[in-house]
Structure formats: structure tokens, C-alpha cells
Design a protein around this motif. Structure first.
Motif, PDB file in Angstrom:
ATOM      1  N   SER A   6       4.532   4.018  -5.595  1.00  0.00           N
ATOM      2  CA  SER A   6       3.731   5.173  -5.998  1.00  0.00           C
ATOM      3  C   SER A   6       2.559   5.400  -5.045  1.00  0.00           C
ATOM      4  CB  SER A   6       3.218   5.002  -7.421  1.00  0.00           C
ATOM      5  OG  SER A   6       2.345   3.893  -7.489  1.00  0.00           O
ATOM      6  N   GLN A   8       2.801   5.414  -1.848  1.00  0.00           N
ATOM      7  CA  GLN A   8       3.302   6.166  -0.708  1.00  0.00           C
ATOM      8  C   GLN A   8       3.267   7.666  -0.973  1.00  0.00           C
ATOM      9  OE1 GLN A   8       3.023   3.664   1.462  1.00  0.00           O
ATOM     10  NE2 GLN A   8       4.751   4.546   2.494  1.00  0.00           N
ATOM     11  N   LYS A   9       3.361   8.085  -2.217  1.00  0.00           N
ATOM     12  CA  LYS A   9       3.380   9.509  -2.538  1.00  0.00           C
ATOM     13  C   LYS A   9       1.980  10.084  -2.462  1.00  0.00           C
ATOM     14  CE  LYS A   9       7.567   9.527  -4.958  1.00  0.00           C
ATOM     15  NZ  LYS A   9       8.407   9.872  -5.947  1.00  0.00           N
ATOM     16  N   ARG A  15      -1.036  17.412  -1.966  1.00  0.00           N
ATOM     17  CA  ARG A  15       0.318  17.753  -1.541  1.00  0.00           C
ATOM     18  C   ARG A  15       0.405  19.217  -1.116  1.00  0.00           C
ATOM     19  NH1 ARG A  15       4.042  15.947  -6.046  1.00  0.00           N
ATOM     20  NH2 ARG A  15       3.042  13.988  -5.548  1.00  0.00           N
ATOM     21  N   ARG A  50      10.203  15.611   3.565  1.00  0.00           N
ATOM     22  CA  ARG A  50       9.778  14.867   2.384  1.00  0.00           C
ATOM     23  C   ARG A  50       8.473  15.464   1.864  1.00  0.00           C
ATOM     24  NH1 ARG A  50      10.726   8.699   4.545  1.00  0.00           N
ATOM     25  NH2 ARG A  50      12.949   8.931   4.951  1.00  0.00           N
ATOM     26  N   ASP A  52       6.986  15.221  -0.986  1.00  0.00           N
ATOM     27  CA  ASP A  52       6.150  14.331  -1.797  1.00  0.00           C
ATOM     28  C   ASP A  52       5.211  13.496  -0.939  1.00  0.00           C
ATOM     29  OD1 ASP A  52       7.373  15.269  -4.018  1.00  0.00           O
ATOM     30  OD2 ASP A  52       8.732  13.573  -4.256  1.00  0.00           O
ATOM     31  N   GLU A  53       5.583  13.289   0.322  1.00  0.00           N
ATOM     32  CA  GLU A  53       4.792  12.463   1.220  1.00  0.00           C
ATOM     33  C   GLU A  53       4.099  13.286   2.311  1.00  0.00           C
ATOM     34  OE1 GLU A  53       7.469   9.587   2.827  1.00  0.00           O
ATOM     35  OE2 GLU A  53       8.333   9.133   0.882  1.00  0.00           O
TER      36      GLU A  53
END
Length: 166
Positions: A6, A8-9, A15, A50, A52-53
């Protein structure tokens, strides 16, 4: 305080919204961060996004070694994979001048297009390519369209009325 997936997100407030991404799978990009001399000016094609990242995986940028265990299907050993890089470190390549350029999103008609800053070249999103990660299709856990509006949860009170206590 070990590693946690979690961590890493990226938190939702930081975001980048998927609708405002200027990159799509299949775009040709260049690594544009001078702080990393090893990767600076390397070029490649976007394989995966990606959101989320806030990172993208580019074929040809940021190689990493991954140790793979030997299986019945294939050999084991060290395998080269492409690691993710932050989206702010890459720039789109202008097809007319073959140089990396900044871009901005604009709406032409009712389509979103990317306009490269100095040249003004309009770069449409790739057709038939997903903007975000490709999905594996419908999951058996997905709700069918005809059953979406059905009420399936009856509530605790109705459960207790129908419960048989012995």
C-alpha cells in the motif's frame, strides 16, 4: 516498518486523474530527466500505464534484472524486464522533427487531442489502443448488466426475522 504494497500506491489526493493523462499505450517517448544521466535521452514505446502509481512502463527505458525460477515450461535464470518510471520524467516525441516535446490536452470537437507545445503538431490518441492497462476481460465475479439494479442485500432486520434459532 517493513515494505508494504500500500505504500507504493499514490494517495488519491496526489494521483493524476486518468482523464488528464497525456500518454497512451503505444506512444513513443523519451526520458527527459537530466538528473539521471544513465537513462537521459533514452527512447522507447509505452507498454503499460499504472495510474495508481503515477508511473509508466516503457520498452527500452530502465532495464532491471529479475531472477526467475526454472519451471517445466522454460529455463530459469536472470531475465531483463523494464521497470516503471514516473510520468513526469518522460516526454512525447514529435513525429515531424523527431525531438522530445512538451504537450497539452485540448478538445477539438468532442475529441481529446494532444498538442505538442513548440511545433503545434496535433497528436491524436492511438486508435484501438487502451489508454490505461488492458483488462483481462469480464471476470466471473462481475455483475451482469441485467442484474445491476436488483436489490440483493435484505438487511439485518429481515435476516433476523427469517432466522431460525434452535
Amino acid at each position: 516498518r517493513g515494505w508494504n504494497a500500500s505504500r507504493q500506491k499514490v494517495p488519491p489526493r496526489v494521483r493524476i486523474l486518468e482523464a488528464s493523462w497525456k500518454f497512451a499505450v503505444g506512444d513513443h517517448v523519451e526520458f527527459a530527466n537530466r538528473a539521471n544521466e544513465k537513462l537521459y535521452r533514452q527512447r522507447g514505446k509505452i507498454i503499460e500505464i499504472r495510474p495508481d502509481e503515477n508511473r509508466v512502463v516503457v520498452d527500452g527505458i530502465n532495464p532491471q534484472k529479475k531472477l526467475v525460477r526454472r519451471t517445466e515450461e522454460g529455463e530459469g535464470g536472470a531475465k531483463t524486464i523494464w521497470g516503471p518510471v514516473h510520468y513526469s520524467n518522460i516526454a512525447l516525441i514529435d513525429p515531424t522533427t523527431n525531438q522530445a516535446m512538451r504537450s497539452e490536452l485540448k478538445t477539438r470537437g468532442n475529441k481529446k487531442v494532444r498538442v505538442l507545445k513548440p511545433s503545434g503538431y496535433v497528436l491524436p490518441f492511438p486508435k484501438g489502443q487502451p489508454l490505461i492497462r488492458p483488462s483481462e476481460g469480464d471476470s466471473p465475479f462481475d455483475t451482469a448488466a441485467q442484474h445491476v439494479h436488483e436489490i440483493t442485500y435484505k438487511g439485518y432486520d429481515e435476516y433476523m426475522r427469517n432466522a431460525k434459532f434452535s
